[in-house]
Design a protein around this motif. Structure first.
Motif, PDB file in Angstrom:
ATOM      1  N   GLN A  32       2.740  32.360 -22.090  1.00  0.00           N
ATOM      2  CA  GLN A  32       3.797  31.451 -22.546  1.00  0.00           C
ATOM      3  C   GLN A  32       3.297  30.016 -22.730  1.00  0.00           C
ATOM      4  OE1 GLN A  32       4.503  33.706 -19.790  1.00  0.00           O
ATOM      5  NE2 GLN A  32       5.111  35.043 -21.458  1.00  0.00           N
ATOM      6  N   GLY A  33       1.993  29.816 -22.656  1.00  0.00           N
ATOM      7  CA  GLY A  33       1.438  28.474 -22.840  1.00  0.00           C
ATOM      8  C   GLY A  33       1.464  27.606 -21.603  1.00  0.00           C
ATOM      9  N   GLN A  34       1.793  28.187 -20.457  1.00  0.00           N
ATOM     10  CA  GLN A  34       1.807  27.434 -19.190  1.00  0.00           C
ATOM     11  C   GLN A  34       0.382  27.272 -18.679  1.00  0.00           C
ATOM     12  OE1 GLN A  34       4.440  26.030 -17.592  1.00  0.00           O
ATOM     13  NE2 GLN A  34       3.064  25.257 -16.031  1.00  0.00           N
ATOM     14  N   GLY A  35      -0.025  26.047 -18.375  1.00  0.00           N
ATOM     15  CA  GLY A  35      -1.359  25.786 -17.871  1.00  0.00           C
ATOM     16  C   GLY A  35      -1.588  26.402 -16.504  1.00  0.00           C
ATOM     17  N   LEU A  36      -2.713  27.115 -16.383  1.00  0.00           N
ATOM     18  CA  LEU A  36      -3.073  27.732 -15.110  1.00  0.00           C
ATOM     19  C   LEU A  36      -4.240  27.031 -14.436  1.00  0.00           C
ATOM     20  CD1 LEU A  36      -2.910  31.490 -16.181  1.00  0.00           C
ATOM     21  CD2 LEU A  36      -1.127  30.127 -15.052  1.00  0.00           C
ATOM     22  N   GLY A  37      -5.102  26.390 -15.224  1.00  0.00           N
ATOM     23  CA  GLY A  37      -6.255  25.714 -14.651  1.00  0.00           C
ATOM     24  C   GLY A  37      -7.201  25.226 -15.725  1.00  0.00           C
ATOM     25  N   PHE A  38      -8.221  24.520 -15.292  1.00  0.00           N
ATOM     26  CA  PHE A  38      -9.228  24.025 -16.224  1.00  0.00           C
ATOM     27  C   PHE A  38     -10.556  23.836 -15.501  1.00  0.00           C
ATOM     28  CE2 PHE A  38      -7.828  20.113 -14.289  1.00  0.00           C
ATOM     29  CZ  PHE A  38      -8.965  19.323 -14.237  1.00  0.00           C
ATOM     30  N   VAL A  39     -11.603  23.773 -16.294  1.00  0.00           N
ATOM     31  CA  VAL A  39     -12.928  23.426 -15.806  1.00  0.00           C
ATOM     32  C   VAL A  39     -13.497  22.407 -16.794  1.00  0.00           C
ATOM     33  CG1 VAL A  39     -14.098  25.354 -16.981  1.00  0.00           C
ATOM     34  CG2 VAL A  39     -15.161  24.312 -14.994  1.00  0.00           C
ATOM     35  N   GLN A  40     -14.149  21.375 -16.272  1.00  0.00           N
ATOM     36  CA  GLN A  40     -14.731  20.335 -17.120  1.00  0.00           C
ATOM     37  C   GLN A  40     -16.226  20.224 -16.821  1.00  0.00           C
ATOM     38  OE1 GLN A  40     -13.715  15.943 -18.779  1.00  0.00           O
ATOM     39  NE2 GLN A  40     -13.031  16.315 -16.729  1.00  0.00           N
ATOM     40  N   LEU A  41     -17.003  20.275 -17.888  1.00  0.00           N
ATOM     41  CA  LEU A  41     -18.458  20.190 -17.788  1.00  0.00           C
ATOM     42  C   LEU A  41     -18.945  18.900 -18.425  1.00  0.00           C
ATOM     43  CD1 LEU A  41     -19.236  23.782 -19.085  1.00  0.00           C
ATOM     44  CD2 LEU A  41     -19.135  23.048 -16.705  1.00  0.00           C
ATOM     45  N   PHE A  42     -19.968  18.309 -17.809  1.00  0.00           N
ATOM     46  CA  PHE A  42     -20.591  17.106 -18.337  1.00  0.00           C
ATOM     47  C   PHE A  42     -22.060  17.406 -18.624  1.00  0.00           C
ATOM     48  CE2 PHE A  42     -17.149  15.698 -15.584  1.00  0.00           C
ATOM     49  CZ  PHE A  42     -16.464  14.824 -16.415  1.00  0.00           C
ATOM     50  N   PRO A  43     -22.556  17.051 -19.809  1.00  0.00           N
ATOM     51  CA  PRO A  43     -23.964  17.312 -20.108  1.00  0.00           C
ATOM     52  C   PRO A  43     -24.874  16.374 -19.327  1.00  0.00           C
ATOM     53  CG  PRO A  43     -22.970  16.058 -21.883  1.00  0.00           C
ATOM     54  CD  PRO A  43     -21.865  16.373 -20.900  1.00  0.00           C
ATOM     55  N   LEU A  92     -23.336  19.644 -15.571  1.00  0.00           N
ATOM     56  CA  LEU A  92     -22.680  19.305 -14.316  1.00  0.00           C
ATOM     57  C   LEU A  92     -21.247  19.815 -14.403  1.00  0.00           C
ATOM     58  CD1 LEU A  92     -22.312  17.812 -11.610  1.00  0.00           C
ATOM     59  CD2 LEU A  92     -21.732  15.777 -12.946  1.00  0.00           C
ATOM     60  N   LEU A  93     -20.913  20.747 -13.535  1.00  0.00           N
ATOM     61  CA  LEU A  93     -19.541  21.223 -13.458  1.00  0.00           C
ATOM     62  C   LEU A  93     -18.802  20.196 -12.610  1.00  0.00           C
ATOM     63  CD1 LEU A  93     -18.438  24.867 -13.032  1.00  0.00           C
ATOM     64  CD2 LEU A  93     -17.180  22.987 -11.968  1.00  0.00           C
ATOM     65  N   GLY A  94     -18.167  19.263 -13.284  1.00  0.00           N
ATOM     66  CA  GLY A  94     -17.563  18.129 -12.601  1.00  0.00           C
ATOM     67  C   GLY A  94     -16.208  18.422 -12.001  1.00  0.00           C
ATOM     68  N   ASP A  95     -15.433  19.287 -12.658  1.00  0.00           N
ATOM     69  CA  ASP A  95     -14.060  19.502 -12.229  1.00  0.00           C
ATOM     70  C   ASP A  95     -13.679  20.968 -12.413  1.00  0.00           C
ATOM     71  OD1 ASP A  95     -13.736  16.604 -12.050  1.00  0.00           O
ATOM     72  OD2 ASP A  95     -13.562  16.627 -14.226  1.00  0.00           O
ATOM     73  N   LEU A  96     -13.050  21.513 -11.403  1.00  0.00           N
ATOM     74  CA  LEU A  96     -12.444  22.845 -11.478  1.00  0.00           C
ATOM     75  C   LEU A  96     -11.116  22.758 -10.754  1.00  0.00           C
ATOM     76  CD1 LEU A  96     -12.543  25.951 -12.046  1.00  0.00           C
ATOM     77  CD2 LEU A  96     -13.564  26.171  -9.775  1.00  0.00           C
ATOM     78  N   PHE A  97     -10.054  23.186 -11.420  1.00  0.00           N
ATOM     79  CA  PHE A  97      -8.726  23.123 -10.802  1.00  0.00           C
ATOM     80  C   PHE A  97      -7.911  24.314 -11.250  1.00  0.00           C
ATOM     81  CE2 PHE A  97      -4.244  21.685 -10.808  1.00  0.00           C
ATOM     82  CZ  PHE A  97      -4.115  21.366  -9.468  1.00  0.00           C
ATOM     83  N   THR A  98      -7.207  24.894 -10.306  1.00  0.00           N
ATOM     84  CA  THR A  98      -6.250  25.954 -10.583  1.00  0.00           C
ATOM     85  C   THR A  98      -4.892  25.496 -10.066  1.00  0.00           C
ATOM     86  OG1 THR A  98      -7.978  27.619 -10.303  1.00  0.00           O
ATOM     87  CG2 THR A  98      -5.724  28.390 -10.228  1.00  0.00           C
ATOM     88  N   ALA A  99      -3.874  25.623 -10.889  1.00  0.00           N
ATOM     89  CA  ALA A  99      -2.521  25.249 -10.471  1.00  0.00           C
ATOM     90  C   ALA A  99      -2.143  26.051  -9.224  1.00  0.00           C
ATOM     91  CB  ALA A  99      -1.534  25.511 -11.600  1.00  0.00           C
ATOM     92  N   GLY A 124      -5.386  32.562  -6.434  1.00  0.00           N
ATOM     93  CA  GLY A 124      -5.498  33.923  -5.946  1.00  0.00           C
ATOM     94  C   GLY A 124      -5.359  34.975  -7.032  1.00  0.00           C
ATOM     95  N   ARG A 125      -5.321  34.541  -8.287  1.00  0.00           N
ATOM     96  CA  ARG A 125      -5.140  35.475  -9.410  1.00  0.00           C
ATOM     97  C   ARG A 125      -6.394  35.593 -10.275  1.00  0.00           C
ATOM     98  NH1 ARG A 125       0.431  33.255 -11.750  1.00  0.00           N
ATOM     99  NH2 ARG A 125      -0.689  33.738 -13.656  1.00  0.00           N
ATOM    100  N   GLY A 126      -7.513  35.037  -9.829  1.00  0.00           N
ATOM    101  CA  GLY A 126      -8.763  35.155 -10.579  1.00  0.00           C
ATOM    102  C   GLY A 126      -8.973  34.112 -11.654  1.00  0.00           C
ATOM    103  N   VAL A 127      -8.085  33.136 -11.744  1.00  0.00           N
ATOM    104  CA  VAL A 127      -8.185  32.107 -12.782  1.00  0.00           C
ATOM    105  C   VAL A 127      -9.463  31.288 -12.612  1.00  0.00           C
ATOM    106  CG1 VAL A 127      -7.116  30.030 -13.756  1.00  0.00           C
ATOM    107  CG2 VAL A 127      -5.697  31.996 -13.129  1.00  0.00           C
ATOM    108  N   ALA A 128      -9.744  30.848 -11.399  1.00  0.00           N
ATOM    109  CA  ALA A 128     -10.944  30.038 -11.153  1.00  0.00           C
ATOM    110  C   ALA A 128     -12.209  30.826 -11.487  1.00  0.00           C
ATOM    111  CB  ALA A 128     -10.979  29.545  -9.709  1.00  0.00           C
TER     112      ALA A 128
END
Length: 134
Positions: free
Chosen positions: A40-51, A63-70, A75-79
């Motif tokens: 449904q387009g609801q954000g579950l998480g993101f990962v941000q990489l920096f070269p 550099l994996l700078g940021d990882l976040f799961t709502a 616990g659902r495998g998103v990360a």
């Protein structure tokens, strides 16, 4: 979602600052972000990489700078999916490797990283210099 991530690490909410930071990274081609959402387009998480680059190995690294799961998606495998997407991207770009840092008390994240093959570095210390005034 980036503002919620910053809040997880104790920063006060500031939507304008969060939006500006992400917009600047994207406009300057300074980061790559992968975003997970449900059907449904609801954000579950993101990962941000920096070269970044390794002078010693003469190769690109990420550099994996940021990882976040709502919270509602944990616990659902998103990360794991986000981490695997980041890995696939790094391989696609010919990178030698990926690095990341996490809080020493973030045992959940540490368990995830180690389950995906990341090895805690015991040969180097990380030093930080805070240049922020006031």
């Amino acid at each position: 979602m980036f503002d919620a991530y910053r809040g997880f690490y104790g920063q006060p909410s500031n939507l304008e600052q969060s939006r500006r930071f992400i917009a600047e990274r994207m406009a300057r081609d300074e980061s790559v972000i992968f975003f997970a959402e449900d059907g449904q387009g609801q954000g579950l998480g993101f990962v941000q990489l920096f070269p970044t680059f390794s002078s010693i190995d003469a190769h690109r690294t990420w550099l994996l700078g940021d990882l976040f799961t709502a919270p509602e998606a944990r616990g659902r495998g998103v990360a794991t999916q986000l981490m695997n997407t980041a890995r696939a991207f790094a391989l696609l770009t010919g990178a030698k490797g990926m690095t990341l840092e996490t809080a020493t008390d973030n045992h959940t994240a540490q368990k995830l990283y180690e389950s995906l093959g990341y090895v805690r570095d015991t040969g180097y210390y990380t030093y930080c210099l805070d240049l922020k005034q006031g």
